[in-house]
Design a protein around this motif. Structure first.
Motif, PDB file in Angstrom:
ATOM      1  N   LEU A 150     -55.639 -67.846   6.722  1.00 43.23           N
ATOM      2  CA  LEU A 150     -57.216 -66.821   5.564  1.00 43.23           C
ATOM      3  C   LEU A 150     -57.057 -65.114   6.471  1.00 43.23           C
ATOM      4  CD1 LEU A 150     -59.568 -69.276   5.605  1.00 43.23           C
ATOM      5  CD2 LEU A 150     -57.832 -68.791   3.152  1.00 43.23           C
ATOM      6  N   ALA A 172     -60.989 -71.906   2.091  1.00 37.37           N
ATOM      7  CA  ALA A 172     -60.754 -70.229   1.548  1.00 37.37           C
ATOM      8  C   ALA A 172     -61.521 -69.814   0.402  1.00 37.37           C
ATOM      9  CB  ALA A 172     -58.963 -70.956   1.139  1.00 37.37           C
ATOM     10  N   HIS A 173     -62.064 -70.563  -0.439  1.00 35.32           N
ATOM     11  CA  HIS A 173     -63.347 -70.422  -1.494  1.00 35.32           C
ATOM     12  C   HIS A 173     -64.549 -69.687  -0.850  1.00 35.32           C
ATOM     13  CE1 HIS A 173     -66.183 -70.185  -4.916  1.00 35.32           C
ATOM     14  NE2 HIS A 173     -65.322 -70.234  -5.986  1.00 35.32           N
ATOM     15  N   GLU A 176     -62.739 -65.783   0.575  1.00 34.60           N
ATOM     16  CA  GLU A 176     -63.195 -65.262  -0.896  1.00 34.60           C
ATOM     17  C   GLU A 176     -64.326 -64.585  -0.965  1.00 34.60           C
ATOM     18  OE1 GLU A 176     -60.769 -67.239  -3.944  1.00 34.60           O
ATOM     19  OE2 GLU A 176     -58.843 -68.101  -2.965  1.00 34.60           O
ATOM     20  N   TRP A 177     -65.361 -65.566  -1.319  1.00 34.65           N
ATOM     21  CA  TRP A 177     -67.079 -65.097  -1.694  1.00 34.65           C
ATOM     22  C   TRP A 177     -66.877 -63.887  -0.748  1.00 34.65           C
ATOM     23  CZ3 TRP A 177     -70.959 -65.017   0.937  1.00 34.65           C
ATOM     24  CH2 TRP A 177     -72.177 -65.106  -0.184  1.00 34.65           C
ATOM     25  N   LEU A 179     -64.979 -61.830   0.946  1.00 33.83           N
ATOM     26  CA  LEU A 179     -64.571 -60.079   0.916  1.00 33.83           C
ATOM     27  C   LEU A 179     -65.175 -60.293  -0.327  1.00 33.83           C
ATOM     28  CD1 LEU A 179     -61.112 -62.232   2.050  1.00 33.83           C
ATOM     29  CD2 LEU A 179     -62.042 -60.410   2.721  1.00 33.83           C
TER      30      LEU A 179
END
Length: 503
Positions: A150, A172-173, A176-177, A179
């Motif tokens: 990641l 991973a979700h 992403e949030w 980032l």
């Protein structure tokens, strides 16, 4: 995989019905384990990110003072500046890592981090780490590999304890949030002028749920309707199934009173802590460290002195770990256990301490028993301790815990009266003092002073006076002082005036 379960029954209890203050309690097996407090005029700053301006650079202490726009400069160690060459008026993006406390401003760093539920994003970093509290080797390998996967160019990833047993997709979700959030902060940092706030962490309840919510939590109890709805809305994104029960408390007894939390908060502010055996701890705070003294108290044991001392120390070890967590005490802690003559007893005590700190999410390091028989501990200081959050220095003793003795004040009073009596020919004095001091002076000294000085001495009890304050209200003839006394007794019913014995 699934999270390791514990027999501990945990509840998160949020008292948020008052707009001025929010309090969140971690309730474990029917007892208060941790307390978090946030007031609207003392909002939590830890985690906030600012576009700041360098005010002063001080090479002598290897630090800089940074204007973040809140009226008090923050403190930036140059080691925390990530190799930047700092100059006055330079703009820099910083994050608060320690909130302002007492007479110290907030401490900031240019090493930024954004915490999510399962991961921490480190902008500009290269690390791919896993929380040390995850001890299962296979799980650590899985999460370490995921962190490397990641991690992208320009940022590092640290996997949090809450990610243990959580599937890769959810983690991973979360990344992403984080980032997306960082890209927004970066954009604001370009278009806004310094000093300004770029990122404010979520509110107290959200932070506690993010950091403390595990499958051990069986219930979340909230007494405010709006926060109740917010918790229910965001809960699925904070933990996997099964979700803990969320309850809106509507009882007439205040929530913290219903669960006896108010009583536990009062006890957590006491200097003395009684143990079940009858032994007790004394917890004292200094500027540099916290000192804990262990005493046998009422405990007399059942076998011999060695076992009495060992049992007291073992019981104290468990309670000390609980008190440090409950009171949010960090930094250096020195514990004066009762002296033990046998090495195996000292070893057993250290093992008990290590076990007692196993469930503490803030790292505690135990340094063994010193030559003086003291045990030294360091514990991460993550937030203000409960004592500094809920109390202030005594205005009477200025924080020393000591006030002048009554007879010390009395002698100062006598020296003052002698000086005044030598300077004029007044027949009588009316002197005002704190009620306890006034009563002590009247009962102990006034007859002697009156005879020695040749004056009629009236003493008034004034409730609003500080402990060591006294004041000459009036002097003159006996009739003049009597008239003043009558005025005071009519107009100010709270003031009690003691007349000299002859009157």
């Amino acid at each position: 995989m699934s999270e390791k379960r514990s027999v501990i029954d945990r509840k998160i209890i949020a008292n948020c019905i008052d707009t001025e203050e929010t309090r969140v309690a971690i309730w474990e097996d029917g007892r208060l384990a941790e307390l978090f407090v946030e007031r609207m005029w003392e909002r939590q700053k830890a985690g906030e990110i600012y576009k700041a301006r360098i005010d002063t650079v001080l090479p002598g202490i290897h630090a800089a003072f940074v204007n973040i726009g809140d009226g008090r400069n923050a403190f930036l160690y140059l080691n925390d500046a990530r190799g930047l060459h700092l100059e006055p008026n330079q703009e820099v993006v910083v994050q608060v890592i320690k909130t302002a406390r007492k007479n110290k401003g907030a401490r900031v760093t240019t090493r930024l981090s954004l915490p999510g539920r399962y991961a921490v994003l480190v902008p500009g970093g290269q690390e791919s780490g896993v929380s040390k509290r995850i001890t299962d080797d296979e799980e650590r390998k899985r999460l370490k590999a995921l962190a490397k996967e990641l991690r992208g160019p320009g940022h590092g990833i640290i996997i949090r304890t809450a990610a243990e047993g959580v599937d890769s997709e959810a983690i991973a979700h979360d990344v992403e949030w984080l980032l997306a959030l960082w890209r927004e902060i970066e954009h604001d940092g370009v278009v806004q002028a310094a000093p300004c706030l770029l990122y404010k962490d979520i509110g107290l309840i959200g932070r506690v749920l993010r950091d403390e919510l595990t499958r051990q939590v069986s219930e979340i109890i909230v007494d405010g309707e709006e926060e109740y709805r917010n918790v229910r809305e965001h809960l699925p994104g904070l933990c996997g199934a099964p979700l803990p029960e969320v309850t809106l408390y509507t009882g007439t007894t205040p929530l913290f009173e219903y669960y006896s939390i108010e009583r536990e908060i009062e006890a957590a502010l006491e200097r003395k802590v009684w143990l079940k055996s009858g032994a007790y701890l004394v917890i004292d705070h200094t500027e540099a460290l916290t000192v804990v003294d262990v005493n046998t108290g009422k405990y007399i044991g059942t076998t011999d002195l060695r076992h009495t001392v060992l049992e007291t120390n073992l019981e104290a070890a468990a309670q000390i770990a609980r008190q440090l967590r409950l009171r949010a005490i960090g930094g250096i802690i020195v514990i004066d256990f009762i002296d033990m003559d046998f090495e195996e007893d000292r070893s057993q005590l250290l093992h008990r301490l290590e076990d007692a700190f196993q469930h503490d999410r803030y790292r505690a390091k135990i340094f063994g028993v010193s030559q003086l028989g003291l045990v030294e501990i360091t514990r991460k200081r993550a937030r203000s301790d409960i004592r500094s959050t809920l109390t202030r220095n005594c205005p009477a003793c200025a924080g020393t815990g000591l006030v002048l003795r009554e007879d010390t004040i009395a002698m100062s009073m006598k020296r003052f009266l002698r000086k005044v009596s030598m300077a004029n020919k007044s027949e009588a004095f009316l002197i005002e003092a704190h009620p306890s001091v006034a009563q002590y002076v009247r009962e102990t000294y006034v007859p002697l002073w009156g005879e020695e000085l040749g004056k009629e001495i009236f003493v008034a009890e004034v409730p609003e006076f500080a402990w060591n304050k006294f004041r000459l209200d009036v002097q003159g003839s006996v009739e003049q002082v009597e008239r003043r006394v009558e005025q005071m007794e009519k107009r100010e019913a709270c003031i009690v005036v003691h007349r000299p014995p002859s009157r």
